[in-house]
Design an enzyme around this catalytic site. Structure first.
Site, PDB file in Angstrom:
ATOM      1  N   LYS A 106       0.841  -1.211   0.000  1.00  8.97           N
ATOM      2  CA  LYS A 106       0.000   0.000   0.000  1.00  8.97           C
ATOM      3  C   LYS A 106       0.870   1.252   0.000  1.00  8.97           C
ATOM      4  CE  LYS A 106      -4.189  -1.668   0.150  1.00  8.97           C
ATOM      5  NZ  LYS A 106      -5.143  -1.521  -0.919  1.00  8.97           N
TER       6      LYS A 106
ATOM      7  N   LYS B 217      -2.658 -11.867  -8.987  1.00 10.79           N
ATOM      8  CA  LYS B 217      -3.972 -12.436  -8.686  1.00 10.79           C
ATOM      9  C   LYS B 217      -5.077 -11.481  -9.106  1.00 10.79           C
ATOM     10  CE  LYS B 217      -3.604 -10.577  -4.014  1.00 10.79           C
ATOM     11  NZ  LYS B 217      -4.609  -9.577  -3.726  1.00 10.79           N
TER      12      LYS B 217
ATOM     13  N   LYS C  15      -9.684  -6.421  -6.592  1.00  9.65           N
ATOM     14  CA  LYS C  15     -10.746  -5.444  -6.807  1.00  9.65           C
ATOM     15  C   LYS C  15     -10.239  -4.169  -7.454  1.00  9.65           C
ATOM     16  CE  LYS C  15     -13.236  -6.892  -2.747  1.00  9.65           C
ATOM     17  NZ  LYS C  15     -13.176  -6.671  -1.320  1.00  9.65           N
TER      18      LYS C  15
HETATM   19  P1  TYM Z   1     -10.904  -8.656   0.496  1.00 12.35           P
HETATM   20  O1  TYM Z   1     -12.164  -7.857   0.582  1.00 12.35           O
HETATM   21  O2  TYM Z   1      -9.776  -8.117  -0.284  1.00 12.35           O
HETATM   22  O3  TYM Z   1     -11.225 -10.098  -0.064  1.00 12.35           O
HETATM   23  C1  TYM Z   1     -12.286 -10.884   0.462  1.00 12.35           C
HETATM   24  C2  TYM Z   1     -11.895 -12.348   0.432  1.00 12.35           C
HETATM   25  O4  TYM Z   1     -11.555 -12.757  -0.892  1.00 12.35           O
HETATM   26  C3  TYM Z   1     -10.282 -13.387  -0.903  1.00 12.35           C
HETATM   27  N1  TYM Z   1      -9.588 -13.095  -2.169  1.00 12.35           N
HETATM   28  C4  TYM Z   1      -9.053 -14.039  -2.960  1.00 12.35           C
HETATM   29  N2  TYM Z   1      -8.982 -15.373  -2.822  1.00 12.35           N
HETATM   30  C5  TYM Z   1      -8.375 -16.065  -3.819  1.00 12.35           C
HETATM   31  N3  TYM Z   1      -7.853 -15.477  -4.940  1.00 12.35           N
HETATM   32  C6  TYM Z   1      -7.900 -14.140  -5.120  1.00 12.35           C
HETATM   33  N4  TYM Z   1      -7.416 -13.580  -6.240  1.00 12.35           N
HETATM   34  C7  TYM Z   1      -8.505 -13.350  -4.096  1.00 12.35           C
HETATM   35  N5  TYM Z   1      -8.721 -12.015  -3.928  1.00 12.35           N
HETATM   36  C8  TYM Z   1      -9.383 -11.886  -2.749  1.00 12.35           C
HETATM   37  C9  TYM Z   1      -9.541 -12.791   0.271  1.00 12.35           C
HETATM   38  O5  TYM Z   1      -8.506 -13.649   0.690  1.00 12.35           O
HETATM   39  C10 TYM Z   1     -10.646 -12.645   1.291  1.00 12.35           C
HETATM   40  O6  TYM Z   1     -10.857 -13.866   1.962  1.00 12.35           O
HETATM   41  N6  TYM Z   1      -8.862  -7.739   4.921  1.00 12.35           N
HETATM   42  C11 TYM Z   1      -9.864  -8.551   4.256  1.00 12.35           C
HETATM   43  C12 TYM Z   1     -11.249  -8.382   4.825  1.00 12.35           C
HETATM   44  C13 TYM Z   1     -11.345  -8.652   6.274  1.00 12.35           C
HETATM   45  C14 TYM Z   1     -11.327  -9.927   6.924  1.00 12.35           C
HETATM   46  C15 TYM Z   1     -11.427  -9.648   8.303  1.00 12.35           C
HETATM   47  C16 TYM Z   1     -11.220 -11.226   6.459  1.00 12.35           C
HETATM   48  C17 TYM Z   1     -11.464  -7.709   7.244  1.00 12.35           C
HETATM   49  N7  TYM Z   1     -11.516  -8.290   8.449  1.00 12.35           N
HETATM   50  C18 TYM Z   1     -11.452 -10.679   9.242  1.00 12.35           C
HETATM   51  C19 TYM Z   1     -11.233 -12.266   7.412  1.00 12.35           C
HETATM   52  C20 TYM Z   1     -11.345 -11.983   8.777  1.00 12.35           C
HETATM   53  C21 TYM Z   1      -9.888  -8.123   2.811  1.00 12.35           C
HETATM   54  O7  TYM Z   1      -9.540  -7.019   2.466  1.00 12.35           O
HETATM   55  O8  TYM Z   1     -10.424  -9.041   1.962  1.00 12.35           O
END
Ligand code: TYM
Length: 332
Positions: free
Chosen positions: A113, A195, A198
């Protein structure tokens, strides 16, 4: 026997994509039967990038709608907005006193970031893993279904849980990352690099909201080459990626027939991508159509969030009073 507790969240930033589905949402849907599940929209986490206040409600509704469209049943799980639980920021504050600047600065996602948005390196970004820890520990979760990219954050949550227990007394179990299958998933992007995500590579990421033609166009542009020239040769990573995507949405017969064609040097990537595009369209279309209808039903979205918050608050308030007591915040 009481059910194991599960927590996971998705940030309300941008559109959900295939990585979110296969890394996280697919697990949520499978877990809802046998676990005590808390799934939330991480709207506080999204504030690190300063979204326009006008967009917040729509973004949150979209995440809720897409999860329900993917098969999540808000009557079986607690589906809520993170900001509806004031206990989370309270636990975050407590845990911040146990988290050290040096260890937070070393986190790879923080370093990324700093590179991506040097003009906005705020304290929320630095303490992002602490807020995640509070999300997880507030319900004393033992399993956290996430994609590979979140593995390190969950490891930090384990450390912080242990540190709290060591200082104040046993309260939190140590949460483990979870995926059905042996390893955590990383869904690759279509351009052969990194990967799906978003915020980056719009053309290399398949969104659950993409229209059929957009899906076809993106898949047809996936990086390939003129094909192997030697039997059973090692696959370049970008070709492995196309196979990996096919594995997710096509039947195993189809995937195996292309694998055999690759090994025999008769593969035609144009045909393979056409097949993948159609299977992808058939996979995404029903989710997209359901999500669009749900998202437009504001009354339903509000009811789901309200109901989810009520369920989640019960366990959150229990945990926070135990944490207060252990810390010594217990004056009358
Ligand atoms: P976020 O919103 O970026 O993504 C949500 C979930 O999707 C998974 N993910 C992926 N899995 C496989 N391949 C990919 N290309 C890929 N891109 C995203 C992420 O691993 C995630 O499971 N910080 C977290 C949100 C969060 C969270 C938490 C998760 C906040 N508090 C507590 C678990 C527990 C995030 O930004 O995910």
């Amino acid at each position: 026997m009481s059910k194991e507790i599960v927590v996971s969240g998705i940030r309300s930033t941008g559109f959900l994509h295939l990585g979110n589905y296969f890394g996280a949402m697919r697990n949520y849907v499978k877990m809802q039967e046998d676990y005590n599940c808390y799934f939330f929209v991480a709207d506080y986490h999204s504030l690190t990038t300063h979204p326009d206040p006008k967009d917040l409600r729509g973004n949150v509704y979209r995440v809720v709608a897409e999860n329900i469209a993917a098969g999540l049943d808000p009557d079986k799980v607690a589906l809520y907005a993170q900001s509806d639980l004031p206990e989370i920021p309270e636990l975050y504050l407590m845990l911040n006193m146990l988290a050290y600047k040096g260890e937070l600065e070393k986190v790879p996602t923080f370093k990324d970031k700093v590179r991506q948005q040097p003009e906005n390196v705020n304290a929320g970004l630095l303490t992002y893993p602490v807020l995640m820890t509070a999300d997880i520990l507030i319900h004393k979760a033992v399993k956290v279904p996430v994609g590979k990219d979140q593995e390190q954050h969950i490891e930090m949550a384990r450390n912080f849980a242990g540190r709290f227990n060591g200082r104040y007394g046993e309260l939190f179990p140590e949460p483990q990352p979870f995926n059905f299958g042996d390893t955590l998933v990383k869904v690759p992007s279509l351009d052969g690099a990194g990967k799906m995500s978003k915020s980056e590579h719009g053309n290399a990421t398949l969104y659950l909201a993409d229209e059929d033609d957009a899906i076809r166009k993106k898949v047809m542009k996936a990086k390939t080459d003129s094909g192997p020239t030697e039997h059973n040769s090692t696959m370049p990573e970008y070709i492995q990626n196309v196979f990996q995507l096919m594995n997710l949405v096509s039947t195993s017969e189809i995937t195996e027939s292309y694998r055999a064609a690759y090994n025999g040097c008769t593969i035609r990537y144009g045909d393979m991508k056409k097949q993948l595009a159609e299977d992808m369209v058939n996979f995404i279309r029903p989710i997209r159509e359901k999500a669009v209808a749900l998202q437009a039903d504001e009354t339903k979205m509000m009811a789901v969030l309200r109901h989810g918050a009520e369920k989640a608050r019960e366990s959150a308030s229990r945990t926070i009073s135990e944490a207060r007591k252990l810390i010594g915040i217990n004056y009358y």
